[in-house]
Each structure stands twice: as structure tokens, then as C-alpha cells.
Design a protein around this motif. Sequence first.
Motif, PDB file in Angstrom:
ATOM      1  N   PHE A 109      -7.168   0.011   1.649  1.00  0.00           N
ATOM      2  CA  PHE A 109      -8.905   0.977   0.903  1.00  0.00           C
ATOM      3  C   PHE A 109      -8.988   1.622   2.016  1.00  0.00           C
ATOM      4  O   PHE A 109      -8.769   1.346   3.408  1.00  0.00           O
TER       5      PHE A 109
ATOM      6  N   LEU B 112      -8.323   3.904  -3.154  1.00  0.00           N
ATOM      7  CA  LEU B 112      -7.620   2.389  -3.191  1.00  0.00           C
ATOM      8  C   LEU B 112      -6.323   2.797  -3.590  1.00  0.00           C
ATOM      9  O   LEU B 112      -6.169   3.539  -4.536  1.00  0.00           O
TER      10      LEU B 112
ATOM     11  N   MET C  15      -9.055   4.648  -7.681  1.00  0.00           N
ATOM     12  CA  MET C  15      -7.614   3.909  -7.064  1.00  0.00           C
ATOM     13  C   MET C  15      -6.472   4.802  -7.852  1.00  0.00           C
ATOM     14  O   MET C  15      -7.124   5.115  -9.101  1.00  0.00           O
TER      15      MET C  15
ATOM     16  N   CYS D 247       0.972  -1.523   0.152  1.00  0.00           N
ATOM     17  CA  CYS D 247      -0.094   0.397  -0.245  1.00  0.00           C
ATOM     18  C   CYS D 247       1.114   1.595  -0.235  1.00  0.00           C
ATOM     19  O   CYS D 247       1.759   0.982   0.184  1.00  0.00           O
TER      20      CYS D 247
ATOM     21  N   TRP E  49     -16.959  -0.080  -0.739  1.00  0.00           N
ATOM     22  CA  TRP E  49     -15.317  -1.096  -0.849  1.00  0.00           C
ATOM     23  C   TRP E  49     -16.079  -2.136  -2.062  1.00  0.00           C
ATOM     24  O   TRP E  49     -15.238  -2.093  -3.607  1.00  0.00           O
TER      25      TRP E  49
ATOM     26  N   LYS F  22      -7.718  -4.984  -0.614  1.00  0.00           N
ATOM     27  CA  LYS F  22      -8.689  -4.424   0.696  1.00  0.00           C
ATOM     28  C   LYS F  22      -8.004  -3.192   1.802  1.00  0.00           C
ATOM     29  O   LYS F  22      -8.305  -2.394   2.837  1.00  0.00           O
TER      30      LYS F  22
END
Length: 413
Positions: free
Chosen positions: A133, A250, A244, A42, A63, A130
Motif C-alpha cells: 500500500f 494498493l 487497487m 508488491c 488504508w 499493507k
Amino acid sequence: MFPKSSSLLGALLLISACSSTTAQQPEGETARNAVSDVSFVCNADVEPASYTLEEQVLVDQLWEETLTYLRGFADGLTTPTGACLDSAEATIQTVSEDGTIQTDCIAQYRDVELVLKHVQAVLDHPEEAKRCFDPQKDYDVFQLYTPNAAMKTDHEVAGWIDRPTLTAYFSELGGEIGAAGEELARDFVDIAKKADASANFPVDVSYNGLPNLWAAVGWLPFYAENPAAINPRFRGAYAYAEVMGPWGLLRIKSIDGESVGAEIGMTLQLADTFYPYHYHHPQEIYVTLTPAACVGQNEFMVGHWDNPQFEQTEREDGWDVTVDGSDGRSEAWFIPQSSDGHSLAYFERNAIHAFKLKEDCRSGDGHQGLVTVWARTTARDNDQTTHICSPVDGGDTAHPDEAYTCSLTDWEK
Ligand code: ZN
């Protein structure tokens, strides 16, 4: 979905197993192997968060809509159209001497291929992805907005995230930009609801299909405080959001060690605006969601920086490109853009592009504008800045049929 359990303890154990990651589920090797073959890293600014059960329901809803948006995006680009076999066909240039519109199969570009591969990894490993996220409820890199207060009342996720509204932001800003922005905030849902995703997407990725996502994603009044965008009405009447990407909901930095350049979101621009000629290093994709209420309501142009219709002068560190839309040239460059015509466009690195939206069509009802699914493919390399071309005559309003200088700098290959 849960197997029947004969004891309370068994039920609790099952619930506990289901609320942890897939890798810890009792199914064993298959599940473990399925997740261990891909590694998500991430962004450093994704902080671990803990939510109450009620909050988790809202996060999960956002999500799920995010996943649907990404699935729709990937399917939209890979469903064959035109002369393409494994890809949608995109407009790549509208600027030519004889009015030819150049198209190509979008999924075959290397940068697009990588974006699709990374989106697929997310869709195949949602539990792993996730972790990256973040609803951006406490995001402090820059301020994100929800367009208006009613959207927070109507959509619980947006209400919970409770971003400040564009209405308040633009009211505070005032002037011509503020007035246009207040109009954008007020008419946002009206315009967003006019979208028709069916021509380009197998699922409804528009506000109509994913209202929580469109309401709760963080919107940016990108040009409100940027005088380089010249036209006051346009500067207030344009907003974009990122689902994203490095600054989106995300935020995945890399997948299996590969940098994730995908930046996928949406834009909304009011009628009666001109988004002046501009360019940037990252390649860009637009899929138009708005059907035209009358012929040529919304138009765009794109020409590669070295297009012979422009004039190029080499500098030490790049090129000065003169884009002269006078003498009727700009009329030939711009082509209609709607959900059912030239809906998909792909802009190469440093391609020069612009969006020209007419006043409301008489045949259309209510408030009008342009809504798109928007993406960039290399959001982590070179210079990400969007550069607006400068009017040669130094004027304070930009029109399509004038001359501009676009000062391109070289980029690393
Ligand atoms: Zn652009």
C-alpha cells in the motif's frame, strides 16, 4: 485492546510487538501460520516508506477506507440478485435486434472469480497486503490529482498528500476542454455526494461513506490530452481514479504466484457528455452509484464485438467492426443506467460500449453527472489501451447516432 501490563517495560514491549507485523506477535504458531499461507509480491515501484506518527495515522485512515471499499466491492458482486444464486446479476449486452437485454451472473466469470479471490486474500491478510500500500504521495510514474483545493482542506489525508488540483490543471489547459474540466473540479463533491450506494453495496462505498478515500486517491484527467476521444466537453468532463491495481494505491503484483489482474477504482463524468464508442482487451465492470434525477438521465450501451447488429470485416491481425448508430439504431442500444436500475454491467473483452449523459434534468437539483465504482479484471495481460472508435465521416464531434469504425486487434488466449 492491549492486555494490562504491570510494568513500563512490559507496556513498551507490547507496543513494540503490536507495531510490527503479525508474524512477530507473541501469539506464536497460529498467527504465524495464518500469514505464512499466503505470499504477496508488491509492484516493483512500491518503495518502503517511513512515516512520522502523525503521518502514519493518516496513512492508516486511507488504508482502512481502502479495505472498506474493497470489501464493499466484493460483497456487491457476490450478493445474489436477479436470477443468480451466488452472484449479482450483471447486464452484459444491450445491443440486440429485438431490444432484449442480456444478463449473466457476474461472479461466475473466471476473471471476476480471480479478482474476488485476490480481494478476499487482501481482506483476510490485511497486514501482509499493507506492505504493497502506497498513498502515492511521491508517485512519479505519472501525475495524479485531487479535484479541488477545498477537498484538501476538508480531508486531512488529501491535504497531507497534497496532489496538484484538477482546477489548476484545467485552468492552465484552457479552451473548451479546460472549461469543462474546471466545471468537473468545481462540482466534483456536489456530484459525488448525490451517490446512493445502498442498492448495490452493504456498506457505503461512495464519497458519503469514504470521503478520505475519494478525496485522497489520485485522480486522472484521462482524456484531456487525448484527441482520439473527440468531444471537447467530454474530454474535460471525465476523470477516474485507481484504488487497487498496477497504478493504484494498493499495488500487488502477485498473490501466491498468481498474477493479480484486479484494477479497482472509480469514475466521475459530468452531465451533457457523450463518451464515444470504445473497447479494450481487459474485461470491465461498472457499478453505478448515481440515482437518476429523471428518466433516462444517464444511459449506456454495450455490444460484443461480434454482435450481428455491427458489421465485421476480417483483417490480417484482427477485425474492423462498423458500429452504425444511425436510423434510430442507437436509441435502441442505449438503456438507462442508475443506482437502482441496470446498475451493474460487465463488459467482455473487446465489447464495444459507450456512455451518454443528458443535460441536467430539470427535476434534479444542483450539478449532475455519473459516478461509478469501476473495475477491470485482467490489468496485467495483453494491451491495456482504451481504443476509441473513429467516426466514419471523420467529423470532429461524436454523436451516438453516427457510424464508427472500431479496429480490433487479436489477443492472446
Ligand atoms: Zn471501457
